[in-house]
Design an enzyme around this catalytic site. Structure first.
Site: not given
Ligand code: IMP
Ligand code: MG
Length: 180
Positions: A48, A106-108, A110
């Site tokens: 990404g 996002d959720t963290g 990664t």
């Protein structure tokens, strides 16, 4: 004649190419001022980040080194919550500051997983930069050190971000299916 993807009809622009460019110039100035030519490894999170990474590194000092790492956590429009990390070649980071570059936090999960992966390789420091931030989706207590744009809880595509591997090469950030 080129066929227009039906997926493209479901995309509404959220951040234009000009807005992205303007913000990345500002981020480059801040990051250069912070590292001041110290030994830095800029580590892009594939896939990404590839477009953001290409634009950001061209705003940064040519003395910095560039490499990539792979992580995958999304299937369709849902995070599995378990990012899978893959290195392209395993080296240690001794003597280098590491800057992790992702396109969205996002959720963290990664960044959390990548930070502990990097820590085991003994860098001088680890910092993170993310083009986008979805604070409302966070599941772990983590934030990026530099953020381009905070966005609401939309599923976004383009500028590297995909929907099942499609739409990464749009030159702007769009919301997929804004009505749903
Ligand atoms: P996290 O582990 O939940 O913070 O998610 C990070 C990764 O999930 C990002 O690097 C993206 O690859 C992917 N992701 C999160 N939100 C989106 C989105 O809205 N569109 C496309 N990919 C996303
Ligand atoms: Mg990513």
């Amino acid at each position: 004649m080129a066929r227009i993807s039906p997926l493209l009809n479901q995309v509404e622009t959220l951040i234009s190419a000009d807005q992205l460019n303007q913000r990345i110039i500002e981020m480059g100035v801040e990051i250069n001022a912070y590292y001041r030519e110290q030994p830095l490894l800029i580590l892009g999170v594939l896939k990404g980040s590839f477009i953001f990474m290409a634009d950001l590194v061209r705003k940064l000092s040519p003395n910095y080194e560039v490499d990539f790492i792979r992580s995958k956590s999304y299937v369709d429009k849902v995070s599995t919550g378990v990012p899978v990390i893959k290195t392209l070649h395993d080296h240690n980071f001794e003597g280098f500051h590491v800057l992790l570059v992702d396109e969205i936090i996002d959720t963290g999960h990664t960044f959390e997983k990548l930070i502990s992966f990097c820590k085991e390789r003994n860098p001088l420091s680890i910092k993170t930069v993310s083009l986008l931030n979805k604070p409302s989706k966070r599941e772990v207590d983590i934030n990026a050190n530099w953020i381009g744009f905070n966005i609401d809880d939309h599923f976004v595509v383009g500028y590297g971000l995909d929907y099942n591997e499609k739409l990464r090469n749009l030159p702007y950030i769009g919301i997929l299916n804004p009505e749903t």
